[in-house]
Design an enzyme around this catalytic site. Structure first.
Site, mmCIF file in Angstrom:
data_model
loop_
_atom_site.group_PDB
_atom_site.id
_atom_site.type_symbol
_atom_site.label_atom_id
_atom_site.label_comp_id
_atom_site.label_asym_id
_atom_site.label_seq_id
_atom_site.Cartn_x
_atom_site.Cartn_y
_atom_site.Cartn_z
ATOM 1 C CD GLU A 126 -12.517 -23.150 37.457
ATOM 2 O OE1 GLU A 126 -13.366 -23.790 37.265
ATOM 3 O OE2 GLU A 126 -11.186 -23.540 37.785
ATOM 4 C CG ASP A 184 -7.704 -29.701 21.889
ATOM 5 O OD1 ASP A 184 -7.424 -29.150 21.063
ATOM 6 O OD2 ASP A 184 -7.149 -29.900 23.207
ATOM 7 C CB ILE A 185 -8.629 -30.633 16.181
ATOM 8 C CG1 ILE A 185 -10.217 -30.672 16.290
ATOM 9 C CG2 ILE A 185 -8.083 -31.569 15.276
ATOM 10 C CD1 ILE A 185 -10.721 -30.103 14.947
ATOM 11 C CG ASP A 186 -2.583 -31.188 19.724
ATOM 12 O OD1 ASP A 186 -2.251 -30.648 20.521
ATOM 13 O OD2 ASP A 186 -1.505 -31.702 18.780
ATOM 14 N NE ARG A 209 4.922 -25.303 19.810
ATOM 15 C CZ ARG A 209 5.815 -25.559 20.836
ATOM 16 N NH1 ARG A 209 5.574 -26.228 21.792
ATOM 17 N NH2 ARG A 209 6.926 -24.666 20.944
ATOM 18 N NE ARG A 210 0.979 -29.919 19.802
ATOM 19 C CZ ARG A 210 1.614 -30.363 21.010
ATOM 20 N NH1 ARG A 210 2.827 -31.072 20.746
ATOM 21 N NH2 ARG A 210 1.193 -30.845 22.266
ATOM 22 N N GLY A 211 -2.674 -26.627 16.822
ATOM 23 C CA GLY A 211 -4.086 -27.221 16.875
ATOM 24 C C GLY A 211 -4.800 -26.104 16.774
ATOM 25 C CE LYS A 270 -3.774 -22.288 24.263
ATOM 26 N NZ LYS A 270 -2.329 -22.530 23.863
#
Ligand SMILES: [Zn+2]
Lengths: 504, 474
Positions: free
Chosen positions: B104, B170-172, B223-225, B382
């Protein structure tokens, strides 16, 4: 007895189920003997039982399973659950140890064995039922395993042949310090007689999740004392697989028209507490459930929702899970979609209409089942979260405000919040603190409820307006609201009815 | 811009129908956790940061508008995006398989329409649709039992099930807002990026040494992660229970804004935690104590005190710090041991103090994972190499061998890359790709190497296993 292909009842033999057919008539067949108290339910039963037994045994087991599930929904600890279940198990599903030398051993074990397999048939049909059945059966198995006599438990586990490779002496030496860290409070350095198993980590996911094993290159080193946990995991895994096989064989079972109604009835009696909460039973007639009245209604909200409401008012925003938790709650109290959209639009007063429509509108509609897949729409969207769900799923991360304050706040912040909503009674605050420390979050919430509604509860009890069933422990935020609203607004209705009486 | 309409028309996909079957939790998650949109929370802090003052509307102008400009996107997808490597990465073989065809993809268009369940038999068809629709980004989901486009034709809805997906993390940096002092919300700088460096080190080593995973790619989120993709064959097939187990094993910092102490771990420390502490302790000294200086302010140092176990010691510390306002965090941290040794508290439990200090190091350095992303087989994430519409930066892989050198603010933007193509003066070799003329090249090279190694292991795992077994026997 209950495999689909040998499940036909001989029409000439009324009241007796004969399931012996070729597959089980092979040399392996014998009257089941039960050398151990516990059972992995690997082999279906083969002897005859009557229809009455069939039904009664299943109902007895179901009673036990439903009670276990209720314990978990009420967040009881393992010890509390064991204490709560003890008399019930003795009554409905006793299982004595070998050493008890009871004369009823075989009968008890047979009933345990049969009732398990009957319920498998009743609960194999849908994925949801299978999952719940596996969950509660696992709880029952774990409860009994923990309460087994150690010698008998070990013998039982040995008999399972679970194919666990012991870690070699040499290997153990090479990772001695790591293993010592896992031996917990045992004195490090002294080589305890603990043995270690080495398995693929996938076989013990729950031990991995709790960091109770040492991991190296995909292998888990499991201390022997965790055998119970491994046996439980294995039990769950095998039951899941067996249920799927049963599900595939089910269609052929329909041919037996005497079993189907019984099985149907059994599975219908096993309703989910979540699902049992429906909006028609939660609505409060006569209440003004509208966007502009939410501020006013919020005094009847449980603490979790009051907290979200207060933060929403303070920040004009809520993070996503909080928004979802609150939207579904509002839906549950009877706020319709249009009003709910009005409510959120007005509450998010720092953003433009455009942003609101683009980023938030859809999700509110989705929660109401106004958009989304067929199944979502058919079901009218999502159900409001129960306490169980709020307590256990999606714990709030840094910066998030959803969840249950009794669980997810620390004591200081919880006390501050309670004081802010007007709970200043030292006794209540102390009680809440103790409940929280012993992880009885429901108790804390119900304690606050009882305090806030003390006067009203006394009155409805004295005057017999509500039955004790209507006042049992609250396990759903929407039930909290409904009961709170009804109690706080009793006065009006009651004056009316008194007037009627006087006139009559 | 009249494009030939060889592909399913957009009307088919933009209407609400295409959005169905999205899990509600996931939908809600998309709004806030989506790093394209700055948080909508009103700012109580002084608005010193420039980018968070920007309007959140996607129609804004300036450099941000440029990156999602259709012409920029078209050039990017046409000339710079490494389609072939992306295909091989997801396909695990040179010729198309169901690993790719049943995968997908979800596209976010500039209109904000979100198209789910797109799938493509070949890399070319994916590229064609992307060029036609010019999404501002696209996400990658699981491989399904059947082609996702055919899911409605299935008689039995349970026959359409997710089969495999990379294990993702995912780390932000927004999850660090209560402990980072240099920036907040969507803003980052090289100082707070060190939180990411620490996180990647700790998670990467655990995945490799503890779980034995091999093919792990870290990607800058633009951006930030950062995101991690664990691509080993066995990992991709894991069910949710196993993913949950890994997530739980790695999760240490827990609890919401009101939860108080965020680290509560058993003693003795699990080997994963003692190893993490060894990795993090030097960072704590430099990146936290000196650079972030988290307890310089009084209310912040109260938080530090709230994490310490001894009220007598706390009283002496508070007195000392009150008498010298503005005392730096490194000094305050050193004060704890100094006052403890000087006997400031008679009831002091040295072991409890040491453990509390370890917990503090973990609270301030241990990776804060957005754990829901890792728990579900069917979560979308993403794609690498898409452009972040807010910053214009490309979501490039991070070379963990040179992790300390990675500077998110030096990652090329799409505008920069396009001008590099124009400015390129070298010799045009045969079959030379445009990305080779730009500073995107090292990232694509890294990706290619990663994909080749993955494909090599994938080719015939059976042979490999037999060989391994042989070597064990002899
Ligand atoms: Zn910064």
């Amino acid at each position: 007895m209950l495999r689909s292909d040998n499940n036909r009842i001989d029409p000439k033999r009324r009241n007796v189920l004969d399931h012996r057919k070729k597959q089980f008539a092979d040399p392996a067949y014998k009257e089941s003997s039960y050398p151990h108290r516990l059972n992995f339910y690997a082999v279906p039963p083969t002897a005859d039982i009557t229809l009455e037994q069939f039904e009664q045994w299943a109902i007895d087991r179901l009673r036990i399973l439903a009670e276990l599930e209720a314990c978990s929904f009420r967040n009881k600890s393992a010890q509390e659950t064991a204490a709560h279940m003890k008399p019930l198990l003795e009554k409905y599903l006793p299982l004595d140890s070998n050493s008890s030398a009871s004369s009823r051993l075989t009968a008890e074990r047979q009933k345990d064995h049969y009732s398990h397999f009957i319920l498998r048939l009743a609960f194999a049909s849908t994925e949801d039922l299978r999952r719940r059945f596996t969950r509660v059966e696992t709880m029952l198995f774990r409860l009994r395993l923990n309460d087994d006599i150690p010698r008998e438990r070990n013998a039982f586990i040995q008999s399972l042949n679970l194919d666990w490779e012991p870690a070699s002496e040499e290997e153990r030496r090479s990772i001695a310090s790591e293993l010592a860290a896992l031996s917990g409070f045992r004195k490090a350095g002294r080589d305890e007689e603990e043995s270690w198993f080495k398995v693929d980590w996938e076989r013990v996911p729950d031990l991995v999740e709790g960091r109770r094993v040492f991991l190296k290159a995909g292998k888990a080193y499991v201390p022997s004392r965790e055998q119970t946990s491994m046996a439980v995991t294995e039990f769950t895994k095998r039951l899941e697989r067996a249920l799927e096989l049963t599900a595939r064989a089910l269609p052929r079972l329909d041919e037996d028209d005497r079993l189907t109604p019984i099985l149907d009835h059994l599975s219908k009696n096993f309703i989910t507490p979540d699902a049992s909460y429906n909006s028609s039973s939660s609505s409060v007639p006569g209440a003004d459930i509208s966007a502009r009245n939410v501020d006013n209604l919020s005094q009847n909200f449980p603490l979790c929702m009051q907290n979200l409401h207060r933060l929403l008012r303070r920040d004009a925003h809520l993070k996503h899970v909080g928004r979802l938790q609150y939207t579904l709650f509002l839906k549950g109290i009877g706020l319709n979609l249009e009003e709910c959209l009005v409510f959120w639009r007005a509450s998010f007063n720092k953003i433009t209409d455009d942003t609101f429509n683009k980023e938030y509108r859809y999700y509110v509609r989705h929660a109401y089942g106004d958009v989304g897949g067929d199944s979502i729409r058919r079901g009218g969207g999502y159900s409001p979260y129960s306490c169980q769900k709020i307590l256990t799923e999606h714990p709030p991360g840094p910066g998030e405000a959803h969840g249950c304050p009794y669980r997810h706040f620390n004591v200081e912040n919880l006390t501050a919040l309670l004081q802010a909503v007007g709970i200043t009674d030292q006794g209540v605050l102390r009680g809440v603190k103790e409940d929280k420390e012993s992880q009885k979050f429901h108790m804390a919430c119900n304690r606050v409820f009882e305090y806030v509604h003390k006067k009203e509860i006394k009155r409805v009890k004295d005057e017999g307006i509500m039955t004790s069933a209507q006042l049992e422990t609250i396990v759903h935020p929407n039930e909290y609201f409904k009961r709170s609203y009804l109690l706080k607004n009793l006065g009006k209705d009651m004056t009316k009815s008194e007037n009627v009486k006087m006139e009559g | 811009m009249a494009e030939p309409v060889a592909l399913p028309t957009t009307t088919d996909c933009v209407n609400g129908e295409e959005k169905k079957e999205v899990k509600l939790e996931d939908l809600f998650g998309d709004v806030d956790s989506d790093d394209e949109f700055p948080s909508l929370r009103p700012k109580q802090q002084t608005p010193q940061s420039s980018s968070s003052d920007a309007p959140s509307s996607p129609t804004e102008i300036g450099p941000i508008g440029k990156a999602s400009d259709p012409e920029v996107l078209r050039m990017f997808y046409q000339r710079l995006f490494p389609w072939r490597h992306l295909f091989q990465w997801l396909n695990h073989a040179p010729t198309p398989t169901n690993d790719f065809a049943h995968r997908e993809f979800a596209l976010t268009l500039r209109s904000d329409a979100y198209l789910r369940y797109r799938s493509f038999p070949t890399s070319d068809l994916l590229r064609k649709e992307i060029l036609q629709l010019l999404p501002v980004r696209f996400e990658i989901g699981p491989v399904y039992t059947t082609n996702p486009r055919d899911r409605k034709q299935m008689k039995n809805s349970s026959a359409f099930k997710p089969l495999a997906k990379e294990l993702c993390f995912d780390i932000d940096l927004t999850d660090y807002d209560d402990i980072r002092t240099c920036c907040d919300q969507a803003n980052i700088c090289i100082k707070c990026w060190s939180f990411m460096t620490m996180a990647i080190k700790v998670i990467d080593v655990a995945l490799r040494e503890d779980f034995g995973f091999k093919h792990i790619m870290w990607v800058y989120s633009g951006r930030r992660g950062a995101h991690a993709w664990v691509c080993d064959k066995k990992t991709r097939a894991m069910d949710d229970q196993k993913r949950r187990a890994i997530a739980g094993y790695l999760e240490v910092v827990r609890g919401g804004a009101q939860g108080g102490k965020k680290v509560n771990v058993r003693r003795p420390l699990h080997p994963h935690l003692s190893r993490s502490l060894d990795i993090l302790a030097p960072h704590f000294q430099s990146d936290i104590l000196s650079i972030q200086d988290p307890w310089a302010l009084d209310d912040r140092s109260e938080h530090l005190l709230s994490l310490l176990p001894d009220s007598g010691l706390n009283a002496s510390l508070r007195a000392k710090w009150n008498s010298s306002p503005g005392r730096a965090s490194a000094q305050k941290w050193a004060d704890i041991d100094a006052l403890a040794k000087s006997g400031a508290s008679k009831s002091l439990d040295a072991k409890a103090l040491l453990e509390a200090k370890q917990d503090i190091v973990l609270e301030y350095t241990y990776p804060r994972l957005d754990i829901e992303v890792s728990k579900k087989l069917n979560h979308l994430l993403k794609s690498p190499f898409v452009v972040h519409p807010g910053t214009g930066r490309v979501c490039v892989p991070i070379d963990t061998r040179k992790l300390e050198n990675f500077d998110p603010l030096a990652v090329p933007t799409v505008q920069q890359l396009l001008s590099e193509i124009d400015e390129w003066k070298g010799e045009e070799g045969k079959g030379m790709q445009d990305w080779e003329k730009t500073s995107l090249k090292p990232y694509v090279d890294y990706f290619r190497t990663f994909v080749l190694a993955l494909m090599k292991d994938e080719k015939d795992p059976r042979v490999k296993r037999e060989r391994d077994e042989d070597s064990m026997e002899f």
